[in-house]
Design a protein around this motif. Structure first.
Motif, PDB file in Angstrom:
ATOM      1  N   TYR A  29     -44.361  -9.006  55.949  1.00 47.45           N
ATOM      2  CA  TYR A  29     -43.069  -9.670  55.972  1.00 47.45           C
ATOM      3  C   TYR A  29     -41.974  -8.623  55.780  1.00 47.45           C
ATOM      4  CZ  TYR A  29     -44.487 -14.604  55.838  1.00 47.45           C
ATOM      5  OH  TYR A  29     -44.960 -15.850  56.162  1.00 47.45           O
ATOM      6  N   PRO A  30     -40.768  -8.879  56.302  1.00 47.62           N
ATOM      7  CA  PRO A  30     -39.684  -7.897  56.117  1.00 47.62           C
ATOM      8  C   PRO A  30     -39.439  -7.508  54.663  1.00 47.62           C
ATOM      9  CG  PRO A  30     -39.050  -9.487  57.786  1.00 47.62           C
ATOM     10  CD  PRO A  30     -40.361  -9.976  57.216  1.00 47.62           C
ATOM     11  N   VAL A  31     -39.628  -8.432  53.725  1.00 45.73           N
ATOM     12  CA  VAL A  31     -39.388  -8.094  52.324  1.00 45.73           C
ATOM     13  C   VAL A  31     -40.322  -6.986  51.844  1.00 45.73           C
ATOM     14  CG1 VAL A  31     -40.964  -9.868  51.422  1.00 45.73           C
ATOM     15  CG2 VAL A  31     -39.068  -9.035  50.004  1.00 45.73           C
ATOM     16  N   ASP A  64     -36.405   4.117  54.852  1.00 45.49           N
ATOM     17  CA  ASP A  64     -36.195   5.227  53.923  1.00 45.49           C
ATOM     18  C   ASP A  64     -37.339   6.220  54.014  1.00 45.49           C
ATOM     19  OD1 ASP A  64     -35.639   6.920  51.828  1.00 45.49           O
ATOM     20  OD2 ASP A  64     -35.624   5.376  50.276  1.00 45.49           O
ATOM     21  N   ASP A  65     -37.029   7.459  54.377  1.00 44.22           N
ATOM     22  CA  ASP A  65     -38.048   8.508  54.449  1.00 44.22           C
ATOM     23  C   ASP A  65     -38.727   8.761  53.116  1.00 44.22           C
ATOM     24  OD1 ASP A  65     -38.203   9.484  57.154  1.00 44.22           O
ATOM     25  OD2 ASP A  65     -36.161  10.228  56.923  1.00 44.22           O
ATOM     26  N   ASN A  66     -38.028   8.502  52.018  1.00 50.16           N
ATOM     27  CA  ASN A  66     -38.569   8.807  50.697  1.00 50.16           C
ATOM     28  C   ASN A  66     -39.391   7.676  50.101  1.00 50.16           C
ATOM     29  OD1 ASN A  66     -37.290  11.399  50.500  1.00 50.16           O
ATOM     30  ND2 ASN A  66     -35.364  10.347  50.106  1.00 50.16           N
ATOM     31  N   CYS A  67     -39.408   6.537  50.740  1.00 47.04           N
ATOM     32  CA  CYS A  67     -40.122   5.389  50.208  1.00 47.04           C
ATOM     33  C   CYS A  67     -41.611   5.497  50.514  1.00 47.04           C
ATOM     34  CB  CYS A  67     -39.559   4.099  50.801  1.00 47.04           C
ATOM     35  SG  CYS A  67     -40.383   2.602  50.216  1.00 47.04           S
ATOM     36  N   ILE A  68     -42.443   5.274  49.497  1.00 45.25           N
ATOM     37  CA  ILE A  68     -43.893   5.332  49.697  1.00 45.25           C
ATOM     38  C   ILE A  68     -44.582   4.080  49.146  1.00 45.25           C
ATOM     39  CG2 ILE A  68     -43.932   7.848  49.728  1.00 45.25           C
ATOM     40  CD1 ILE A  68     -45.093   7.738  46.865  1.00 45.25           C
ATOM     41  N   GLY A  69     -43.829   2.987  49.003  1.00 42.21           N
ATOM     42  CA  GLY A  69     -44.444   1.775  48.502  1.00 42.21           C
ATOM     43  C   GLY A  69     -43.486   0.605  48.502  1.00 42.21           C
ATOM     44  N   GLU A  70     -43.981  -0.529  48.065  1.00 36.90           N
ATOM     45  CA  GLU A  70     -43.168  -1.741  48.027  1.00 36.90           C
ATOM     46  C   GLU A  70     -41.965  -1.578  47.100  1.00 36.90           C
ATOM     47  OE1 GLU A  70     -45.312  -5.676  48.103  1.00 36.90           O
ATOM     48  OE2 GLU A  70     -46.971  -4.393  47.470  1.00 36.90           O
ATOM     49  N   PHE A  71     -40.944  -2.371  47.349  1.00 37.56           N
ATOM     50  CA  PHE A  71     -39.747  -2.428  46.510  1.00 37.56           C
ATOM     51  C   PHE A  71     -39.049  -1.061  46.400  1.00 37.56           C
ATOM     52  CE2 PHE A  71     -42.001  -6.206  45.509  1.00 37.56           C
ATOM     53  CZ  PHE A  71     -41.079  -7.133  45.062  1.00 37.56           C
ATOM     54  N   ASN A  83     -33.009  -1.740  49.811  1.00 36.27           N
ATOM     55  CA  ASN A  83     -33.669  -2.088  51.067  1.00 36.27           C
ATOM     56  C   ASN A  83     -34.588  -3.287  50.911  1.00 36.27           C
ATOM     57  OD1 ASN A  83     -32.504  -0.128  52.770  1.00 36.27           O
ATOM     58  ND2 ASN A  83     -33.874   1.443  51.966  1.00 36.27           N
ATOM     59  N   TRP A  84     -35.121  -3.491  49.706  1.00 32.29           N
ATOM     60  CA  TRP A  84     -35.850  -4.735  49.437  1.00 32.29           C
ATOM     61  C   TRP A  84     -34.932  -5.931  49.696  1.00 32.29           C
ATOM     62  CZ3 TRP A  84     -33.976  -8.088  45.733  1.00 32.29           C
ATOM     63  CH2 TRP A  84     -34.726  -9.240  45.511  1.00 32.29           C
ATOM     64  N   ALA A  85     -33.699  -5.844  49.219  1.00 31.09           N
ATOM     65  CA  ALA A  85     -32.756  -6.951  49.379  1.00 31.09           C
ATOM     66  C   ALA A  85     -32.461  -7.204  50.854  1.00 31.09           C
ATOM     67  CB  ALA A  85     -31.460  -6.656  48.624  1.00 31.09           C
ATOM     68  N   ASN A 120     -33.338 -10.698  52.732  1.00 36.00           N
ATOM     69  CA  ASN A 120     -32.281 -11.438  53.429  1.00 36.00           C
ATOM     70  C   ASN A 120     -32.605 -11.609  54.910  1.00 36.00           C
ATOM     71  OD1 ASN A 120     -30.609 -11.955  51.222  1.00 36.00           O
ATOM     72  ND2 ASN A 120     -29.459 -10.042  51.460  1.00 36.00           N
ATOM     73  N   THR A 121     -33.169 -10.569  55.508  1.00 33.41           N
ATOM     74  CA  THR A 121     -33.587 -10.671  56.911  1.00 33.41           C
ATOM     75  C   THR A 121     -34.647 -11.747  57.074  1.00 33.41           C
ATOM     76  OG1 THR A 121     -33.103  -8.335  57.353  1.00 33.41           O
ATOM     77  CG2 THR A 121     -34.685  -9.422  58.811  1.00 33.41           C
ATOM     78  N   GLN A 122     -35.584 -11.751  56.174  1.00 35.33           N
ATOM     79  CA  GLN A 122     -36.659 -12.739  56.221  1.00 35.33           C
ATOM     80  C   GLN A 122     -36.099 -14.156  56.106  1.00 35.33           C
ATOM     81  OE1 GLN A 122     -40.173 -11.501  54.043  1.00 35.33           O
ATOM     82  NE2 GLN A 122     -40.335 -13.530  53.136  1.00 35.33           N
ATOM     83  N   ALA A 123     -35.166 -14.342  55.178  1.00 37.80           N
ATOM     84  CA  ALA A 123     -34.543 -15.653  55.005  1.00 37.80           C
ATOM     85  C   ALA A 123     -33.775 -16.071  56.258  1.00 37.80           C
ATOM     86  CB  ALA A 123     -33.606 -15.626  53.796  1.00 37.80           C
TER      87      ALA A 123
END
Length: 485
Positions: free
Chosen positions: A216-218, A226-233, A244-246, A250-253
């Motif tokens: 899911y987008p969330v 984000d290049d630096n992101c390596i996991g959820e949230f 980016n979680w937000a 919001n995209t999912q909603a």
């Protein structure tokens, strides 16, 4: 003693032992190749217990092959039919002082550290040349270290995420397939533009999207953006960043509100299509991000292929300009018992049975001949190699549709296989304290955004603080319990 000093001493011990012990074999045994940097395996007669779930047919074949090379090291198989309740079983075995020498772990791995179950395999892992030839993200992101200085677990099964695209649907309504290297914006455009009445029966809707939770987008968007992101949230290896979680939530909603998502109950589908079948199963969904294992369990079978459902895998997209190929994935982990008498041999069993090249050679040979637990269907070959050996990847690729595929799926598998070698697991598998955060702090948040229309950005500051606090508290507990300062 400091953490750094403890680690240095462990590494020195491995080096000293590896240079002082003989590597020869007893007469009558096959020659065993010494691994540079590690002590040789024992020549005594010993037993190593190995606990896992579901895979007994192929495990039996692996044990047979292992015995040809290591007849003095007997593997006692402890196979379970299902992963359900597996962690509870480990706790029971641990309480009875009977924890297996090598075992898998389901989902939240830090419970095993918390209960003192795991052996610190750092000096083994970091001195093993084979461990340098695994999927790059495992070492780059210190997966299995849990934010400590020590290697507690390592991946034993890898199921990449995929955005499955229904090639048959695109052909039926005369639309071009998406680009294989699509961006997030192009992905969103596909989801919206493919939601339309079916041109052959306008009372029936085609939907752009249906999903299972991992993609899911969330969940996905923080890695996409984000290049630096390596996991959820928005996890970057040290902290959570929820902006980016937000946006993902919001995209999912918005997708739900706009009607891009396929019906989520069988009753809705029956009302729409006149039969009690899911929209994605009868050719009315364009894109279905899903777990990889659905490929062999469902979508190679004639009941789908003959029903206007020809799925091909796409790599989950990133925002334009993001260089990372990191993908969220389902990864199962395994470790070595803290109580084992034979950590060196247990490490080699863990490697051979799960991620190592030699074991994978056996899998490539035996999988086509191995029957599933029901004794009827060919065993699913759906977990990807963890090693980076070219021969292993070529053999695994050969099991999937190629250039001679009558449905024209080969080119999509070619591209996909080249771009899914930087996986990271779901957060509960790599981030201490995440389970507490989800159950205590996060409960109900997604419902407020999707059902009540609350802006996800309203939660960012507080949730970010709570997530980082849960992680730090658990990390402090682990460091205090297992590291002597």
């Amino acid at each position: 003693m400091t953490k750094k000093m403890k680690r240095v001493i462990c590494l020195l011990l491995v080096v000293v032992l590896s240079t002082s012990m003989l590597t020869g074999c007893k007469k009558g045994k096959k020659e065993v190749t010494k691994v540079d940097g590690l002590v040789p395996l024992t020549e005594d007669n010993i037993e190593i217990s190995y606990a896992f779930w579901e895979d007994k047919p192929i495990v039996d074949k692996l044990v047979e092959a292992w015995n040809e090379v290591h007849p003095n090291i007997k593997i006692n198989v402890m196979g379970y039919d299902s992963a359900v309740g597996f962690n509870d079983e480990l706790l029971n075995l641990s309480a009875a002082m009977n924890l297996p020498d090598v075992f898998w772990i389901l989902n939240e791995c830090d419970f095993a550290i918390e209960n003192g179950m795991l052996y610190d395999m750092t000096p083994l892992w970091e001195n093993d040349p084979d461990a340098k030839n695994v999927l790059p993200s495992i070492n780059d992101f210190k997966i299995g270290y849990f934010g400590t200085d020590f290697k507690w677990t390592t991946p034993v099964k890898y199921f990449p995420s995929a955005a499955f695209v229904n090639k048959a649907l695109y052909e039926r309504i005369n639309e071009d397939m998406p680009k294989k290297d699509w961006t997030w914006a192009e992905y969103e455009e596909e989801v919206s533009s493919m939601t339309r009445p079916d041109p052959s029966d306008t009372k029936k809707m085609i939907y752009g999207f249906h999903c299972n939770t991992a993609n899911y987008p969330v969940t996905w968007y923080p890695l996409a953006a984000d290049d630096n992101c390596i996991g959820e949230f928005g996890w970057d290896g040290k902290e959570f960043h929820l902006n980016n979680w937000a946006k993902g939530l919001n995209t999912q909603a918005n997708w739900r509100k706009s009607g891009y998502m396929a019906p989520e109950t069988i009753e809705e589908c029956e009302a729409m299509y006149g039969e009690a079948s899911w929209a994605q199963d009868i050719g009315y969904v364009a894109i279905q991000p899903d777990y990889w294992w659905v490929w062999e369990r469902f979508w190679i079978k004639d009941q789908w292929l003959n029903n206007n459902v020809i799925w091909v895998p796409y790599v989950m997209p990133h925002e334009e300009g993001v260089k990372s190929e990191t993908i969220i994935s389902t990864i199962d982990f395994g470790g070595i018992s803290a109580a084992t008498k034979y950590p060196r041999e247990a490490y080699e069993v863990l490697k051979y049975m799960t991620w190592g090249v030699e074991g994978w050679k056996v899998k490539l040979e035996e999988y086509p001949n191995t029957l599933a637990l029901d004794g009827e269907n060919p065993m699913e070959k759906n977990n990807f190699p963890i090693c980076m050996d070219d021969e292993i990847w070529a053999g695994f690729r050969a099991w999937h549709p190629g250039s001679d595929d009558k449905y024209g799926r080969g080119e999509y598998f070619d591209y996909y296989f080249e771009h899914i070698k930087h996986p990271v697991p779901l957060a509960a598998c790599q981030i201490p304290g995440f389970g507490t955060f989800i159950s205590v702090n996060y409960a109900g948040v997604e419902a407020k955004v999707q059902e009540e229309g609350v802006d996800a950005n309203d939660f960012v500051a507080e949730l970010e603080k709570q997530a980082n606090q849960c992680n730090q508290e658990r990390l402090d507990e682990l460091n205090q319990k297992f590291v002597t300062n």
